[in-house]
Design a protein around this motif. Structure first.
Motif, PDB file in Angstrom:
ATOM      1  N   ALA A   4       0.691  -1.184   0.000  1.00 10.28           N
ATOM      2  CA  ALA A   4       0.000   0.000   0.000  1.00 10.28           C
ATOM      3  C   ALA A   4       0.729   1.249   0.000  1.00 10.28           C
ATOM      4  CB  ALA A   4      -0.849   0.040   1.180  1.00 10.28           C
ATOM      5  N   GLN A   5       0.627   1.918   0.959  1.00 12.55           N
ATOM      6  CA  GLN A   5       1.112   3.226   0.973  1.00 12.55           C
ATOM      7  C   GLN A   5       2.508   3.318   0.540  1.00 12.55           C
ATOM      8  OE1 GLN A   5       0.239   5.747   0.920  1.00 12.55           O
ATOM      9  NE2 GLN A   5       1.357   6.798   0.903  1.00 12.55           N
ATOM     10  N   GLY A   6       3.088   2.237   0.580  1.00 13.83           N
ATOM     11  CA  GLY A   6       4.418   2.293   0.116  1.00 13.83           C
ATOM     12  C   GLY A   6       4.377   2.898  -1.208  1.00 13.83           C
ATOM     13  N   LEU A   7       3.296   2.826  -1.867  1.00 17.17           N
ATOM     14  CA  LEU A   7       3.217   3.260  -3.237  1.00 17.17           C
ATOM     15  C   LEU A   7       4.097   4.441  -3.455  1.00 17.17           C
ATOM     16  CD1 LEU A   7       0.558   4.250  -5.627  1.00 17.17           C
ATOM     17  CD2 LEU A   7       2.796   3.284  -5.785  1.00 17.17           C
ATOM     18  N   GLU A 103      11.780  -0.345   5.618  1.00 18.21           N
ATOM     19  CA  GLU A 103      11.470   0.762   4.719  1.00 18.21           C
ATOM     20  C   GLU A 103      10.291   0.387   3.828  1.00 18.21           C
ATOM     21  OE1 GLU A 103      13.806   3.811   1.686  1.00 18.21           O
ATOM     22  OE2 GLU A 103      14.624   1.801   2.011  1.00 18.21           O
ATOM     23  N   GLY A 104       9.549   1.398   3.379  1.00 16.01           N
ATOM     24  CA  GLY A 104       8.443   1.161   2.450  1.00 16.01           C
ATOM     25  C   GLY A 104       8.934   1.311   1.021  1.00 16.01           C
ATOM     26  N   GLY A 105       8.189   2.081   0.216  1.00 17.64           N
ATOM     27  CA  GLY A 105       8.625   2.300  -1.161  1.00 17.64           C
ATOM     28  C   GLY A 105       7.692   1.709  -2.187  1.00 17.64           C
ATOM     29  N   ALA A 106       6.422   1.546  -1.844  1.00 15.77           N
ATOM     30  CA  ALA A 106       5.456   1.016  -2.791  1.00 15.77           C
ATOM     31  C   ALA A 106       5.836  -0.365  -3.231  1.00 15.77           C
ATOM     32  CB  ALA A 106       5.347   1.952  -3.968  1.00 15.77           C
ATOM     33  N   MET A 107       5.799  -0.628  -4.543  1.00 10.02           N
ATOM     34  CA  MET A 107       6.067  -1.978  -5.021  1.00 10.02           C
ATOM     35  C   MET A 107       7.514  -2.393  -4.749  1.00 10.02           C
ATOM     36  SD  MET A 107       3.153  -2.550  -5.739  1.00 10.02           S
ATOM     37  CE  MET A 107       2.941  -4.133  -6.521  1.00 10.02           C
ATOM     38  N   ARG A 108       8.398  -1.424  -4.547  1.00 13.74           N
ATOM     39  CA  ARG A 108       9.773  -1.758  -4.160  1.00 13.74           C
ATOM     40  C   ARG A 108       9.797  -2.513  -2.836  1.00 13.74           C
ATOM     41  NH1 ARG A 108      10.939   3.513  -5.109  1.00 13.74           N
ATOM     42  NH2 ARG A 108      11.253   3.760  -2.876  1.00 13.74           N
ATOM     43  N   ALA A 109       8.786  -2.299  -2.009  1.00 13.20           N
ATOM     44  CA  ALA A 109       8.746  -2.953  -0.698  1.00 13.20           C
ATOM     45  C   ALA A 109       8.522  -4.454  -0.828  1.00 13.20           C
ATOM     46  CB  ALA A 109       7.658  -2.331   0.170  1.00 13.20           C
ATOM     47  N   ALA A 133       8.555   0.839  11.422  1.00 13.31           N
ATOM     48  CA  ALA A 133       8.258   0.791   9.989  1.00 13.31           C
ATOM     49  C   ALA A 133       7.605   2.084   9.509  1.00 13.31           C
ATOM     50  CB  ALA A 133       7.339  -0.386   9.681  1.00 13.31           C
ATOM     51  N   THR A 134       7.870   2.386   8.252  1.00 11.11           N
ATOM     52  CA  THR A 134       7.268   3.530   7.577  1.00 11.11           C
ATOM     53  C   THR A 134       6.531   3.036   6.340  1.00 11.11           C
ATOM     54  OG1 THR A 134       8.873   5.188   8.322  1.00 11.11           O
ATOM     55  CG2 THR A 134       7.779   5.620   6.242  1.00 11.11           C
ATOM     56  N   SER A 135       5.389   3.637   6.061  1.00  9.69           N
ATOM     57  CA  SER A 135       4.677   3.410   4.811  1.00  9.69           C
ATOM     58  C   SER A 135       4.402   1.927   4.564  1.00  9.69           C
ATOM     59  CB  SER A 135       5.477   4.049   3.677  1.00  9.69           C
ATOM     60  OG  SER A 135       4.734   4.114   2.495  1.00  9.69           O
ATOM     61  N   ALA A 136       4.726   1.421   3.365  1.00 11.33           N
ATOM     62  CA  ALA A 136       4.463   0.023   3.036  1.00 11.33           C
ATOM     63  C   ALA A 136       5.178  -0.920   3.989  1.00 11.33           C
ATOM     64  CB  ALA A 136       4.895  -0.264   1.602  1.00 11.33           C
ATOM     65  N   GLY A 137       6.248  -0.453   4.585  1.00 11.81           N
ATOM     66  CA  GLY A 137       6.959  -1.272   5.554  1.00 11.81           C
ATOM     67  C   GLY A 137       6.081  -1.636   6.741  1.00 11.81           C
ATOM     68  N   ALA A 138       5.093  -0.779   7.066  1.00 11.19           N
ATOM     69  CA  ALA A 138       4.204  -1.061   8.192  1.00 11.19           C
ATOM     70  C   ALA A 138       3.328  -2.274   7.903  1.00 11.19           C
ATOM     71  CB  ALA A 138       3.342   0.167   8.499  1.00 11.19           C
ATOM     72  N   MET A 139       2.889  -2.426   6.657  1.00  7.68           N
ATOM     73  CA  MET A 139       2.116  -3.612   6.288  1.00  7.68           C
ATOM     74  C   MET A 139       3.000  -4.859   6.343  1.00  7.68           C
ATOM     75  SD  MET A 139      -1.121  -3.090   5.673  1.00  7.68           S
ATOM     76  CE  MET A 139      -1.683  -4.345   4.525  1.00  7.68           C
ATOM     77  N   ASN A 140       4.208  -4.743   5.832  1.00  5.16           N
ATOM     78  CA  ASN A 140       5.139  -5.868   5.912  1.00  5.16           C
ATOM     79  C   ASN A 140       5.361  -6.274   7.372  1.00  5.16           C
ATOM     80  OD1 ASN A 140       5.478  -5.938   3.144  1.00  5.16           O
ATOM     81  ND2 ASN A 140       7.411  -4.825   3.153  1.00  5.16           N
ATOM     82  N   ARG A 279      15.805   0.417  -1.123  1.00  5.79           N
ATOM     83  CA  ARG A 279      16.660   1.123  -2.080  1.00  5.79           C
ATOM     84  C   ARG A 279      18.039   0.479  -2.100  1.00  5.79           C
ATOM     85  NH1 ARG A 279      14.344   4.774  -5.698  1.00  5.79           N
ATOM     86  NH2 ARG A 279      13.048   6.305  -4.631  1.00  5.79           N
ATOM     87  N   SER A 280      18.748   0.698  -3.185  1.00  8.16           N
ATOM     88  CA  SER A 280      20.117   0.184  -3.262  1.00  8.16           C
ATOM     89  C   SER A 280      21.040   1.040  -2.412  1.00  8.16           C
ATOM     90  CB  SER A 280      20.599   0.202  -4.719  1.00  8.16           C
ATOM     91  OG  SER A 280      20.794   1.538  -5.154  1.00  8.16           O
ATOM     92  N   ARG A 281      22.198   0.500  -2.102  1.00  8.93           N
ATOM     93  CA  ARG A 281      23.161   1.256  -1.305  1.00  8.93           C
ATOM     94  C   ARG A 281      23.598   2.532  -2.021  1.00  8.93           C
ATOM     95  NH1 ARG A 281      28.470   1.600  -1.414  1.00  8.93           N
ATOM     96  NH2 ARG A 281      28.677  -0.111  -2.904  1.00  8.93           N
ATOM     97  N   GLU A 282      23.597   2.513  -3.349  1.00 10.83           N
ATOM     98  CA  GLU A 282      24.083   3.672  -4.118  1.00 10.83           C
ATOM     99  C   GLU A 282      23.052   4.795  -4.239  1.00 10.83           C
ATOM    100  OE1 GLU A 282      26.063  -0.092  -5.379  1.00 10.83           O
ATOM    101  OE2 GLU A 282      23.972   0.563  -5.232  1.00 10.83           O
ATOM    102  N   TYR A 283      21.819   4.529  -3.873  1.00 13.46           N
ATOM    103  CA  TYR A 283      20.755   5.509  -4.106  1.00 13.46           C
ATOM    104  C   TYR A 283      20.960   6.803  -3.319  1.00 13.46           C
ATOM    105  CZ  TYR A 283      16.234   7.817  -3.798  1.00 13.46           C
ATOM    106  OH  TYR A 283      15.237   8.758  -3.820  1.00 13.46           O
ATOM    107  N   VAL A 284      20.748   7.929  -3.995  1.00 17.77           N
ATOM    108  CA  VAL A 284      20.751   9.241  -3.354  1.00 17.77           C
ATOM    109  C   VAL A 284      19.506   9.980  -3.826  1.00 17.77           C
ATOM    110  CG1 VAL A 284      21.923  11.456  -3.088  1.00 17.77           C
ATOM    111  CG2 VAL A 284      23.265   9.353  -3.238  1.00 17.77           C
TER     112      VAL A 284
END
Length: 405
Positions: A4-7, A103-109, A133-140, A279-284
């Protein structure tokens, strides 16, 4: 999108100026087109500890174990030791406070969701003192603590990949969080709320109020129902664009302010923290353009300065907490160990990914990487009940992953 909200997960309203592109505004109608233009900057290679204390590059090349953070092996060892103590009947305090941060992140979660399935198969559902947990992470987190991670992961593949949940033409509610909570989590794949509230592990979820302030909700002590808290955690600005009342305040997804609640876990005294990031380690995180900020202010903030500021500052919040988690921060908290599992860039999962096969592959890959972090042979492991899982080649095998001391 991701549970969800991870969206809009770690950047909810980055919806405009990144996640959804505004193609035109005619007769007051905003048309959204799927697409992501999120800046990824290659960082200089920091040296991070892995399971045997070597630099990450040498160990990863040899053992293919992607475990980052600060004193990461200490976290894994603390989790293993507590599990061993529990199996031996030793329930007295061990002097450590173990936390899981999602972490959330929508479908990334979907990736970290595969990670919590693996943790469940390892028998770690009740090992952590607290889960944040934040966002989609809360559902997980909810499906993990209820012992339903195997069912929860299927929501990504079976319930969130149709227009019933995400519909860019339904511009007044592009993402239907009501469907996810009120129908999926209540009826189709009911979340065992009672078991979560009775769990020895305490669940904390972050939400953001209309002033742009982050609130950490203790799901055991609040009078707000758990499913209401989860809906608020998933209430993405712009895409859902509604608030949900939590403890008398109108709240929404907190990913703009808190991409993942690491700082909150540290402030609550957690000593050993396992983080599953989407997210990947390289993400900024990239900053928003002035046009993106303008649209956000018009459509979502609506003169609420705190909310507008949260959107404008999101990239700084994101960079700060990621640097802290990955050991890149100049100010590291004393006596706190952190082990971080990140999404691999090769997995190519985005907020808007709705290909069930791709989502499943990312979840399996993440789960196997989680098993490797605990020194478990992941060969043949797949999603499904821990006792019987189906491997990629279709053969069924009995797999009960256990952690060796």
């Amino acid at each position: 999108m991701g549970i969800a909200q991870g969206l809009i997960g770690d950047c909810s309203t980055q919806a405009f100026g990144g996640y959804f592109e505004i193609v035109g505004m005619g007769l007051g109608i905003v048309i959204f087109r799927y697409g992501m233009n999120i800046e990824v900057v290659k960082l200089s290679q920091p040296v991070m500890t892995t399971q045997n204390g070597s630099s990450e590059d040498s160990v990863n090349a040899r053992d293919n174990v992607a475990l980052y953070g600060v004193n990461a092996p200490t976290v894994i060892a603390a989790i293993k030791q507590r599990q061993a103590n529990r199996k031996a009947g030793q329930i007295e305090p061990d002097g450590r406070k173990l936390a899981l941060v999602l972490e959330g992140g929508a479908m990334r979660a979907a990736g970290p969701a595969g990670g919590v399935v693996a943790l469940g198969h390892l028998g770690l559902t009740e090992i952590f003192d607290e889960v944040y947990a934040t966002s989609a992470g809360a559902m997980n987190a909810g499906y993990f603590l209820s012992g339903q991670a195997d069912m929860g992961i299927t929501i990504y593949f079976e319930d969130l990949t149709t227009g019933r949940f995400i519909n860019p033409l339904r511009f007044w509610k592009v993402v239907d969080v009501d469907y996810l909570i009120d129908e999926v989590a209540v009826t189709k794949k009911p979340l065992d709320v009672r078991r979560i509230l009775n769990s020895p592990t305490r669940l904390y979820a972050t939400v953001m109020n209309e002033a742009g302030e982050a609130l950490l909700i203790d799901t055991k002590s609040t009078k707000t129902p758990l499913l209401t808290i989860l809906k608020a955690a998933l209430a993405m600005p712009v895409l859902y664009n509604r608030t949900v009342e939590v403890e008398g305040k109108n709240c929404m997804d907190c990913a703009l302010r808190v991409p993942f609640p690491l700082q909150q876990a540290i402030e609550n005294g957690c000593t050993d923290i396992l983080l599953l990031l989407s997210r990947s380690r390289e993400y900024v995180s990239a900053g928003h353009s002035w046009l993106a900020r303008l649209f956000f202010d018009l459509i979502c903030a609506r003169s609420r300065r705190g909310l507008s500021r949260a959107y404008a500052m999101h990239h700084l919040y994101s960079r700060s907490v990621r640097d802290l988690a990955l050991g890149r921060s100049a100010i590291a908290p004393p006596n706190v160990n952190m082990a971080v599992i990140c999404t691999e860039r090769s997995e190519s999962i985005h907020r808007t990914t709705v290909d069930p096969a791709a989502l499943r592959a990312a979840a399996v890959s993440y789960g196997r990487r989680t098993l490797r972090a605990f020194g478990v042979d992941e060969k043949g492991w797949n999603l499904g009940p821990a006792s019987i899982v189906k491997s990629i080649d279709g053969a069924q095998r009995t797999i009960a992953p256990t952690i060796s001391s």
